[in-house]
Structures are given as structure tokens and as C-alpha cells.
Scaffold this motif. Sequence first.
Motif, PDB file in Angstrom:
ATOM      1  N   GLY A 118     -33.968  65.794 -37.793  1.00  0.00           N
ATOM      2  CA  GLY A 118     -32.521  65.982 -37.922  1.00  0.00           C
ATOM      3  C   GLY A 118     -31.897  66.630 -36.691  1.00  0.00           C
ATOM      4  N   ASP A 119     -32.602  67.593 -36.090  1.00  0.00           N
ATOM      5  CA  ASP A 119     -32.083  68.246 -34.878  1.00  0.00           C
ATOM      6  C   ASP A 119     -31.960  67.232 -33.739  1.00  0.00           C
ATOM      7  N   LEU A 120     -32.999  66.421 -33.608  1.00  0.00           N
ATOM      8  CA  LEU A 120     -33.007  65.412 -32.538  1.00  0.00           C
ATOM      9  C   LEU A 120     -31.836  64.452 -32.724  1.00  0.00           C
ATOM     10  N   ARG A 121     -31.653  63.994 -33.956  1.00  0.00           N
ATOM     11  CA  ARG A 121     -30.575  63.028 -34.213  1.00  0.00           C
ATOM     12  C   ARG A 121     -29.215  63.661 -33.962  1.00  0.00           C
TER      13      ARG A 121
END
Lengths: 288, 222
Positions: free
Chosen positions: B76-79
Motif C-alpha cells: 500500500g505504501d508503494l502504491r
Amino acid sequence: MTQNQIKVPEAPSIGAMLKTSIVGLQANNDQVNSFKVQVKNLNFYYGSFRALADISLGFPENQITAIIGPSGCGKSTLIRTLNRMSDLVPRARVEGQVLLDNENINTSDVDVVNIRRRVGMVFQRPNPFPKSIYDNVTYGPRLLGVRNKKVLDEIVEKSLRGAALWDEVKDKLHESGLALSGGQQQRLCIARMVAVEPEVVLMDEPCSALDPVATIKIEDLMRTLRNNYTIVIVTHNMQQAARVSDYTAMMMMRPDRAGEMIEFNQTRTIFTNPHDKCTEDYVTGRFG
Amino acid sequence: MPRNSFDISISELKVQLLDYGARVKQVIGEGMDALKTRDRALAEAIIQNDAHLNETRYQLEDQCYTLLATQSPMAGDLREILSMLLIAIELERIADHAKNLAEITIHMGDEPLLKPLIDLPRMVEVSQHMLGRALEAFAQNDALEAKAVAAMDDEMDNLYKQIFRELMTYIVEDPRTVTRAMNLLFAAHNVERIGDCITNIAERVVYARTGRLEELNVQREV
């Protein structure tokens, strides 16, 4: 930065592009063809303590599967059941099946030595024998009865080449394996394992005692070994799992402290869009 | 367990991006005002200010790269970080389209408008409304709202088609109007592109929330 010259390709026609995109979609939908190793309803006990609870998963052939999860969730216990290394723990008990090429290895009539030859293992700390590089590599083949010097020489060169170590040690094969650097020692251990031609390679934190350069060498080696072997790696290093593996299994500790498998998927899915909230929290560094 | 400094960095970046979005939303309206009132001083100011908006985009982009390089974000952080990177780029593109309205104003000089502007200001209103909702959807991580925003682009496309047909009628009736008609058509085209950029932003919001890359408003034939 690569020095290779990259050429601009000729643009394909729209028709060709449409075809490619359809093929691309099919390729993305790659299904696992066959499992080299399968674990079914596996429970593992250290005395009365249940360390693994009902684990079922398959390790795809000629692929690298990473097992990740917080400390104490049973990753190492699981990997040790795959070649019955867990037999060596006093009062340990295993229930359920571990299938190697569809044959259960958890039966009393199985030749454990042969299983451990077919399923090799590399440990956290390099553990070469206090012998020469040559003797380290030929140790296994000799135990299996190979005596011919020419054959042993060939095995040594082939195995050391396979472990990407040959060029560094070819002029000092009779020097002690312990004189090598940590990264070289770990590759020597891989060569020692490769020498008996295993089918599955288990790696339990193989790079945790190595520096970044040695780590990258081992990771590159894993990508090469994958063509011939099925690899299972336990790692605490999330980046390593993401870099090196094709599939990832996420394990967690239940409230009773038994380890369970909570998600298994292609590595790219686990690290970009995991389905399980615990996996998401773990890979984003929010717990564990 | 929160990752405090990392979470704070992401939140701060999000706030900065929303602030940037609000400035871009405002500049769309200013571009329209300049064209409508033929205010060349305002048009010049918009063009000058565009350099600052470009600069801000590079700063936001740089912060995204730093987080990617230093924090190894996953899932989620990457996205979310990737989406912020792409949203910053889309916002800057929207600002460029607004700047084009200012340039058309200057290009037209004292030449009177071919016709009173009705549909074009309406398009700008819709685009500002869309952008406001898209930014809110981003702030709230609301994929459903993002999809609703993308659906609004149909209204933009319909208004654009209407303007196109109307200006064609002027040109056919009196070919001497072609330059003045083309100026307005070019302005309408820029606003129509703003709608497409906002749809792209909505797609990023959906990706950040769900991990699915999907085209939200497939272009239909104009």
C-alpha cells in the motif's frame, strides 16, 4: 550501469501490437505447472508445544519460493521438515505429509540419507568442513562411493563453477576452505551441496552473515541455480525476498504461538498488492 | 505498529500534493477569466506563475524519489507513493493547459471574441468541480468516489463536441471567421484535455486504494 548498447527497435504494426498484448495477458496468467514439494496438513510439535499448525502449500518446480514472517512464526521449522532435518531435534514430532515428487517422505521406510541428498540445505552461517576446498566439494560424492580421481576432479570444477566460485579458487583447491572469506565460504557450501546433484535446495537465511556484495553474488547465483533446482529460501530480509523469489509464502504466529501460513502468492502480488491485512502490515514494516 | 517518521513523511507529502492541487484548480479558473475578460495583464501573470508551479512539481517528484530510494516502500505504501508521483505530473500538465488559455488570450490581442462564451466557462466549471472531487477522493482514499469523478468526464466531452459543432457552423457560414473560431476551439480543446488528466488522477486514486490498474473512462469517438 550497463555498458551494453541498447538499440531502438522498429515499431511494430498495430495488428502485431494487439497480438502481443493478447499473448502478454496469457503469459501474465501463468499457472503453476507442477509442485516439486508439497506440504499437506502439516503439524509440528516440540514436545507438547505446537510450532506449526495445519500448513498446506506447494513449492513450484524450478522456481524460488521465499518464506517470510516475523521471528518465531515457524519458518525455519517448516523448511527443516522438507528434508527431515527436524528428525534431529529431541522430542520433536511431525504430523501430516511432505511430498517430494508426490511421495511422502514422512514414513518410516524412507531412506533419510537419500532424502537429504535430494533435498540439500544451506545454513545461515557458512559451515565448511575444516578441510581443503577440494575435499569439501568431494566429501559427498566420496560418501556415495565415487573414487575415480578424474571423475572427482570433474565434479569439483563443475560444482565450483555452478556455485560461481571456480575462478576465485581454481589455483588454491588444496588450501583450507576456512581460509576463504564469508561470502566465498557460503558459495563453497553451495558447491558442496551441488556436488551431490540435489533436486531441491533449501536456504535458511543464507545471506544474513554476509556483506552486501557477497549477498548480491549469492542472489545472482540463486537465479542461475533456479534453472536446475527448486529453491526454498527463508529470509528476514524483505528486499531479498522481493528481489530474488518467484513466489512468497507469508507465515504468522497464532495466539497460541503456533505458526500458520496466511498467504501464498506470486512475489510481485505479495509486495505490491497483498490480499491479507497481516501480510500488508508485515511487508510495509508496520509490525514484525 | 506505525512507522512514525515514514508515515509522517507520507502524510506531509500528501498535504503538499493536495495544496498543489488546490493551486492548480484555481489557475484553471484564472485562465478562463483571462480569456473571458480579455485581461492580458492577468494572462501574463498566469504565464509567469506557471514556472513556480513547474518548480513545485519537481520538488514533489523529488520527495517521492527520495522516499522510494530510502524507505523501500512496499504494498500500500508503494502504491500510494507511486500514485502521488503520477498525480503530481498530471497536475502540472493541467496547469500547462490552463496556461495555454492565457497564451491564447495574449495571441488574440484586441480581436473581438467570435461569440459570447457560454459552454466554455461551463466546461471550466465542470473541470474545477471534477478536480476538487478527485483531490478529495485522493485525500480520503476513496476509490468509488474516484470512479464517479471519472464518469463526469462524459459531460466534458459532450460540451466539447457541442462547442466543436457550433464553431464549425460559424466557419462554414463565413470562412473569414476561421482564425477566431480556431482560437476558441483550441481553448476548448485544452479544457477538454484537463478532463482527461483528471480521469488519470482518478485512476491513480483507484490504484493506490485497490492495487488495480484500470482505465476508467475509455475514450469514445468524438
